[in-house]
Scaffold this active site. Sequence first.
Site, short mmCIF file in Angstrom:
data_model
loop_
_atom_site.label_atom_id
_atom_site.label_comp_id
_atom_site.label_asym_id
_atom_site.label_seq_id
_atom_site.Cartn_x
_atom_site.Cartn_y
_atom_site.Cartn_z
N ARG A 197 26.18 85.79 47.79
CA ARG A 197 25.08 85.16 48.52
C ARG A 197 23.85 86.05 48.43
O ARG A 197 23.96 87.27 48.41
CB ARG A 197 25.47 84.94 49.98
CG ARG A 197 26.59 83.93 50.17
CD ARG A 197 26.86 83.66 51.64
NE ARG A 197 25.86 82.79 52.24
CZ ARG A 197 25.88 81.46 52.16
NH1 ARG A 197 26.81 80.85 51.48
NH2 ARG A 197 24.94 80.75 52.74
N HIS A 200 14.33 80.48 55.99
CA HIS A 200 14.54 80.04 57.37
C HIS A 200 14.15 81.20 58.27
O HIS A 200 13.34 82.03 57.89
CB HIS A 200 15.97 79.55 57.59
CG HIS A 200 17.01 80.60 57.51
ND1 HIS A 200 17.68 80.90 56.35
CD2 HIS A 200 17.50 81.43 58.45
CE1 HIS A 200 18.54 81.87 56.60
NE2 HIS A 200 18.45 82.21 57.86
N CYS A 216 16.81 75.24 52.75
CA CYS A 216 18.16 75.69 52.36
C CYS A 216 19.01 74.54 51.81
O CYS A 216 18.68 74.00 50.76
CB CYS A 216 18.81 76.38 53.56
SG CYS A 216 19.98 77.64 53.07
#
Lengths: 466, 255
Positions: free
Chosen positions: B131, B205, B97
Amino acid sequence: MTGRDRVPLPVAIWAARTSGRLARATGRGGTSLPGKVLTRLAPDAIGRMAGELPSGSAVLSATNGKTTTAALVASILERHGTTLVHNRSGANMAGGIAATLMGSWRRGRPDGDLGLFEVDEFWLGGLVDDLRPRALLLANLFRDQLDRYGELEAIADRWRAIVAAEPADGFRLVLGADDPAVADLGLARDDVLYFGVQDASVALPGVEHAADATTCRVCGGPYDYTASFVGHLGHYACPSCGHRRPEPQVSATRIALDGTRGARVTIALPDGSIDVELRLPGLYNVYNALAAAALAHALGVPGATIAAGLEGTAAAFGRAETVNVDGRDVQLLLVKNPAGANEVVRTLALADGDLDLLAILNDRIADGRDVSWVWDADLEGIAPRVRRVTCGGTRAEEMAVRWKYAGVPDDRIVVVRDGGARAALDAAVGAGAPDAPPLYAIPTYTAMLELREELVRRGAAKGSFA
Amino acid sequence: MTGRTLRVAALYPERLNIYADRGNLLVLQRRCAWRGIAMELVPVSLGDRLDPDAHDLLYLGGGQDRDQRLCAEDLVATKRDAVHAHAARGGAILAVCGGYQLLGHRYALGPDEALPGVGLLDVSTDRGDARLIGNVAIEVRLPRPGGDGAPMEPRVLAGFENHGGRTVLGPDQQPLGRVLEGHGNTGTSGHEGARSGNVVGTYLHGPLLPKNAWFADWLVAAALDVDPDALGPLDDTLEDGAHRSARRAAGLPAG
């Protein structure tokens, strides 16, 4: 408003109530539907209905402990003789609050003196505009369900804008002193009521892994903590610019935790000290009690009534509730983010003997689709004492791997992938002898709802919100 | 593998840890311990010197904006050469990330602000409007460590992504993998992450390694320059279940 004709409020309420009846009659539940219908037909319904409350409203928000804190405040205010319009079930977005107000609506006015509303941290701005509360309690900001809300700082910024937009003679502001991100919201105001823990004997050795917001809001330097209580809550000061935790006017000066049963707390209020036998376990519930005491004080309730109200509150819905299933005690401890999980771990660490756990991890929207937070929870603290952990939920296998890497041997981990909460409960309860120690169920939010529904179906728990 | 030591440096662990990055480190620790491999874990923070010869694996996680900004400046100012030297001698890097973005050339937060990167991966990132969030699964073909680097069978990595950045690969930069389900680097390129040799950057993740134990082993093998099979078998019944669960969540058959 646009030029579109508005639906008169009574018509909108009638339509919304009808939609709720229809949804129930056709077996579709529909708890959130009427509120949505109402706010769609009459976008100003919340403001207009709340405006009729004779004593106005009190609003509280936090990432952790909202429902429990609101239950404590309700218990205090009811002893004070205040009749409440309260979103008791924890439905805390606009639809839920509209539905609560509508449920209290009788012949053009609300059936209560004061509105008590817990509000989702993300939607606080719009609802504060609508509700115009006379007191606003902001308790804490823990990292929570990042995929739904974006990052913690974004919420802190929204809250800062809400406080900044409020005129000086607006709501009374009640803030958590021990949470730097929350306490700093009061920097520009001189009438803030702060609450916090003074008794450093319950502090942790260091700041926990799940800690957030440990840098100074004024200069950006890292805070030094002289005491850390829950996550990033503690006694902090910035060594570079001198900014520090405000002195709380409502504080816990002595705390004795009593395992999974409760806590004895001495709370100093501006008008004297009270001793409270809290029937809710863990330091996180001490924080909830302090927040409730501070809000009640801000609303003018005397100390003795606050003490009685706090002592008279048993567990809020699904939060530290104990039920009996087939002769076995099952205690429900809601877990929804790392800070909450760490508090549950600390509470379980105070329980006697080996631990039997039922860990249910769901990834529905209300739980947060991202389940990575289970790796931020310090499960290592109780892993050596786990006799057996039954893992269920939509992400059961990932819960199981988390326990394995926390240090629980494979042969003490049971995965129940299919059959939802019912199958997981059966597997966990069935594994213990009749005189077995209590089973601790640690479900995420929607798993808690499922589990509780199953317990009600078996007659082990009382029907929900009534 | 008894007797070997895996030397891991976690960069800025107190700031770049937002998506439960400690879960990745815990998986490395336990799996090494079960195999008799000693694991040394050192934090390397703001202002600390990074020794280019002292570590087999560097780990970089993700952080909130303010933390990422501080780390970007520090990484470029004090650790850029060491990161390049570490990679040049075959050292492994896993960057997730925000850490992935910092291994590229830059991360433009807006028209007037860009975070510098160390340029180890030929990628550049711009902040997008929305996002990119959700469960994700990608197909990767990795070289086999400890030998001639011949490609291994294609495997699946499953995880969760939540990033505002859109990361574009340079002409010769290969992605980490091909998106099967989810958004990946930009939401439209079909690429996820970037990999050059043993340097891996990814948005996955969840955390990544607990859901993909096979990849944790690949990383350890790459860092130690041994064949993954030489690490020795572990009972991965639960880990395999977690991998299937993450695949299902992303919308793939459990496989």
